[in-house]
Design an enzyme around this catalytic site. Structure first.
Site, PDB file in Angstrom:
ATOM      1  N   MET A 200       0.797  -1.328  -0.176  1.00 50.92           N
ATOM      2  CA  MET A 200       0.032  -0.131   0.000  1.00 50.92           C
ATOM      3  C   MET A 200       0.801   1.515  -0.117  1.00 50.92           C
ATOM      4  O   MET A 200       0.322   2.287   0.164  1.00 50.92           O
ATOM      5  CB  MET A 200      -0.796   0.197   1.052  1.00 50.92           C
ATOM      6  CG  MET A 200      -1.383  -1.202   1.474  1.00 50.92           C
ATOM      7  SD  MET A 200      -3.490  -1.174   1.374  1.00 50.92           S
ATOM      8  CE  MET A 200      -2.934  -0.660   4.001  1.00 50.92           C
TER       9      MET A 200
ATOM     10  N   HIS B 121       9.835  -3.379   3.388  1.00 52.70           N
ATOM     11  CA  HIS B 121       9.040  -3.217   1.936  1.00 52.70           C
ATOM     12  C   HIS B 121      10.024  -3.779   1.456  1.00 52.70           C
ATOM     13  O   HIS B 121      10.144  -4.716   0.692  1.00 52.70           O
ATOM     14  CB  HIS B 121       8.274  -1.723   1.657  1.00 52.70           C
ATOM     15  CG  HIS B 121       7.171  -1.689   2.047  1.00 52.70           C
ATOM     16  ND1 HIS B 121       6.861  -0.412   2.944  1.00 52.70           N
ATOM     17  CD2 HIS B 121       5.882  -1.505   1.932  1.00 52.70           C
ATOM     18  CE1 HIS B 121       5.382  -0.082   3.065  1.00 52.70           C
ATOM     19  NE2 HIS B 121       5.254  -1.389   2.983  1.00 52.70           N
TER      20      HIS B 121
HETATM   21  P1  AMP Z   1       1.506  -2.137   3.639  1.00 46.75           P
HETATM   22  O1  AMP Z   1       1.937  -1.957   2.549  1.00 46.75           O
HETATM   23  O2  AMP Z   1       1.474  -2.547   4.786  1.00 46.75           O
HETATM   24  O3  AMP Z   1       0.476  -3.259   2.766  1.00 46.75           O
HETATM   25  O4  AMP Z   1       2.811  -3.883   3.685  1.00 46.75           O
HETATM   26  C1  AMP Z   1       3.329  -4.205   2.505  1.00 46.75           C
HETATM   27  C2  AMP Z   1       3.751  -5.783   2.590  1.00 46.75           C
HETATM   28  O5  AMP Z   1       4.762  -5.385   3.377  1.00 46.75           O
HETATM   29  C3  AMP Z   1       3.325  -6.618   3.754  1.00 46.75           C
HETATM   30  O6  AMP Z   1       3.533  -7.819   2.936  1.00 46.75           O
HETATM   31  C4  AMP Z   1       3.743  -6.426   4.849  1.00 46.75           C
HETATM   32  O7  AMP Z   1       4.044  -7.610   5.381  1.00 46.75           O
HETATM   33  C5  AMP Z   1       5.021  -6.220   4.941  1.00 46.75           C
HETATM   34  N1  AMP Z   1       6.187  -5.526   6.186  1.00 46.75           N
HETATM   35  C6  AMP Z   1       5.174  -4.578   6.239  1.00 46.75           C
HETATM   36  N2  AMP Z   1       6.016  -3.971   7.665  1.00 46.75           N
HETATM   37  C7  AMP Z   1       7.177  -4.832   7.593  1.00 46.75           C
HETATM   38  C8  AMP Z   1       7.997  -5.108   8.808  1.00 46.75           C
HETATM   39  N3  AMP Z   1       8.855  -4.018   9.155  1.00 46.75           N
HETATM   40  N4  AMP Z   1       8.824  -5.711   7.767  1.00 46.75           N
HETATM   41  C9  AMP Z   1       8.664  -6.649   6.545  1.00 46.75           C
HETATM   42  N5  AMP Z   1       7.823  -6.905   6.015  1.00 46.75           N
HETATM   43  C10 AMP Z   1       7.262  -6.007   6.353  1.00 46.75           C
END
Ligand code: AMP
Length: 290
Positions: free
Chosen positions: A30, A37
């Site tokens: 997102m 990310h």
């Molecule tokens: P989001 O943009 O928050 O939907 O996250 C996109 C992807 O990044 C998802 O697979 C999340 O689980 C992963 N993600 C978000 N924060 C972290 C983090 N601190 N460490 C590892 N992966 C993450």
């Protein structure tokens, strides 16, 4: 790096790559990128000939009272960071492209979405699985990478892929943290300085739980009391849930004798943060999510 905004163009690109025998790695996001990310992108870069990252703030996974409108966005910075991390294609569709006005199909994974975040966000995972299924159809990845930071999301997507006999490998990646232990999240940007300080108690309480587990504590209630004590002593923290669950089924456990996830969600002011710790029992087989 190419930016693609239409489904038609993305599908054409992926079909062509597949015809050429290329492996497609995919990281759905997102946006408002941080090291979490970027770690997925770097791993995706290693695993695929073509690395596709999607940037789509998915309205379907936000309840009406949640932060869809205010979710942090910075396309230019994201574009640059994705490119620097080796992304070939940034797929960034508009909401109307993904959800035309007559859209009416959703995907619901049942049991693993009931507990944990499913209790306070009952429509959230339906939104996640629906958009991830759509993205898989559009990007046609061989492998898709997700963070363990969103542990329930990872388990849910694995279940969807299994149940629907989908041909994509799901890779779970470890949580990336700030130097002081706070799990990286796009939502950390909302935190006021005193909330940011108090948020450290989330990881601190999980580390304490790990110490207890390593000392052989098997009573979930004992560990939950300890975590609760740490979080309740922080005036800026309002606990949503703290639970110890079987790492595969996400059902609550009373006694810890297999692989478990200790998961929590808490409000820091208006900001809801989640964190978790998986604990592998030395004599148990690996969890499915890892
Ligand atoms: P989001 O943009 O928050 O939907 O996250 C996109 C992807 O990044 C998802 O697979 C999340 O689980 C992963 N993600 C978000 N924060 C972290 C983090 N601190 N460490 C590892 N992966 C993450």
């Amino acid at each position: 790096m190419e930016v693609i905004t239409t489904i038609k163009e993305m599908k054409e690109h992926s079909s062509r790559s597949r015809r050429e025998g290329k492996t497609i790695a995919f990281v759905p996001t997102m946006g408002f990128f941080h090291e979490g990310h970027l770690s997925l992108m770097r791993e995706g870069r290693k695993r695929g000939d073509l690395l596709v990252v999607s940037l789509f703030v998915n309205p379907a996974q936000f309840a009406p009272h949640e932060d869809f409108k205010n979710y942090p966005r910075d396309f230019e910075s994201d574009r640059k960071m994705a490119e620097e991390s080796g992304t070939d294609i940034l797929f960034a569709p508009e909401v109307s492209e993904m959800y035309p006005s007559d859209h009416q199909t959703t995907v619901q994974v049942e049991e693993v979405t009931r507990n944990l975040c499913g209790q306070s966000r009952p429509t959230h995972f339906r939104g996640v699985t629906t958009v991830v299924l759509m993205l898989f159809e559009i990007v046609m990845p061989h492998v898709a990478l997700f963070g363990e930071k969103d542990y329930q999301q990872l388990v849910t997507i694995r279940q969807m892929v299994k149940d629907l006999h989908m041909s994509v490998e799901i890779a779970g990646m470890p949580t990336v943290r700030e130097a002081d232990g706070l799990a990286m999240s796009s939502r950390n940007t909302y935190l006021l300085p005193e909330e940011r300080r108090a948020a450290l108690s989330l990881n601190r309480s999980l580390r304490k739980a790990k110490d207890l587990l390593q000392q052989g504590e098997q009573r979930a209630s004992r560990i939950l009391d300890e975590i609760n004590g740490i979080l309740q002593s922080e005036p800026f923290v309002r606990v949503d849930y703290i639970k110890i669950c079987d790492a595969d089924t996400l059902k609550d456990v009373d006694r810890i004798d297999g692989n478990v996830v200790i998961a929590l969600a808490a409000y820091l002011g208006k900001t809801r943060l989640i964190d978790n710790l998986t604990y592998r029992n030395p004599i148990s087989p690996p969890t499915k999510a890892q």
